[in-house]
Design a protein around this motif. Structure first.
Motif, mmCIF file in Angstrom:
data_model
loop_
_atom_site.group_PDB
_atom_site.id
_atom_site.type_symbol
_atom_site.label_atom_id
_atom_site.label_comp_id
_atom_site.label_asym_id
_atom_site.label_seq_id
_atom_site.Cartn_x
_atom_site.Cartn_y
_atom_site.Cartn_z
ATOM 1 N N PHE A 45 0.860 -1.179 0.000
ATOM 2 C CA PHE A 45 0.000 0.000 0.000
ATOM 3 C C PHE A 45 0.898 1.231 0.000
ATOM 4 C CE2 PHE A 45 -1.995 -3.482 2.222
ATOM 5 C CZ PHE A 45 -3.278 -3.524 1.713
ATOM 6 N N GLN A 85 -7.048 1.445 3.795
ATOM 7 C CA GLN A 85 -6.835 0.095 3.273
ATOM 8 C C GLN A 85 -5.824 -0.662 4.134
ATOM 9 O OE1 GLN A 85 -5.745 0.346 -0.875
ATOM 10 N NE2 GLN A 85 -7.516 1.595 -1.400
ATOM 11 N N ASP A 129 -7.691 -1.789 7.185
ATOM 12 C CA ASP A 129 -8.569 -2.926 6.883
ATOM 13 C C ASP A 129 -7.768 -4.227 6.775
ATOM 14 O OD1 ASP A 129 -10.756 -1.249 6.830
ATOM 15 O OD2 ASP A 129 -10.872 -1.147 4.641
ATOM 16 N N ALA A 130 -6.618 -4.161 6.104
ATOM 17 C CA ALA A 130 -5.789 -5.349 5.929
ATOM 18 C C ALA A 130 -5.222 -5.814 7.271
ATOM 19 C CB ALA A 130 -4.666 -5.062 4.942
ATOM 20 N N ARG A 166 -3.892 5.750 1.490
ATOM 21 C CA ARG A 166 -4.245 4.325 1.556
ATOM 22 C C ARG A 166 -4.293 3.809 2.994
ATOM 23 N NH1 ARG A 166 -4.262 6.469 -2.541
ATOM 24 N NH2 ARG A 166 -3.628 5.777 -4.611
#
Length: 201
Positions: free
Chosen positions: A185, A193, A196-197, A190
């Motif tokens: 990322f 994201q 979330d990951a 980001r």
């Protein structure tokens, strides 16, 4: 089991400073650990043919203006009022990055990160001047002279080269870059994201 996120890091990047100030919230929400990997942004740029946005977007005034707008929005949305753009920018961060590896060797990397970011982006100084650097790090509780000396250690020099090369091999082309496992990322935009990951494990 908590996730470890690799953070490809260089003090040269103002975005790295902004991200660093936002990461504690992500850590609190996800339980993830962020592993800071000191690399040389200039070396990454050279290896990948990349350029800093202020150079790359200079021929496209509208894009450069938007990049600056998004930068200000991020600062405002996260209330990062301590940020001050370094008047000496761009600063050659070879000394800072080698010092980070020396501090890491002594188990003090995160203390060093705090100090270095403070002197780069809160109370900005010309941190590629060895004397200025040594004084600043001494002010922050480090042996500044010892750090300058450690920066000449061949093992430290090689470690910075190796870290930067490994980051490029993984796909990095700029900073801030994050790796959650094999997933990469890029950019402060980001972070959602990344979170979330990290939460997904």
């Amino acid at each position: 089991m908590s996730v470890t996120v690799d953070f490809i890091f260089d003090f040269a990047s103002p975005n790295a400073y902004l991200v660093h100030r936002v990461l504690p919230g992500i850590v609190e929400r996800t339980g993830a650990t962020f592993r800071y990997i000191p690399c040389l942004l200039g070396g990454i740029f050279k290896a990948t043919g990349n350029q800093a946005p202020m150079i790359a977007y200079a021929p496209i005034p509208n894009k450069l203006a938007y990049e600056q707008l998004e930068f200000r929005r991020f600062i405002e949305s996260h209330a990062l009022s301590d940020f001050n753009f370094n008047p000496h920018f761009p600063v050659n961060t070879v000394l800072l990055q080698r010092g980070a590896l020396a501090a890491e060797r002594e188990g003090r990397l995160m203390d060093y990160v705090e100090a270095g970011l403070h002197h780069m982006w809160e109370a900005p100084k010309k941190m590629d001047d060895a004397e200025v650097y040594a004084d600043a790090m001494r002010e922050s509780g480090f042996d500044g002279a010892a750090l300058v000396e450690a920066a000449q250690d061949p093992a430290i020099k090689q470690a910075l080269i190796d870290n930067s090369s490994a980051a490029v091999e993984r796909g990095a082309f700029g900073i801030p870059t994050f790796f959650v496992g094999d997933e990469m990322f890029f950019g402060k935009e980001r972070l959602g994201q990344v979170e979330d990951a990290a939460a997904a494990g």
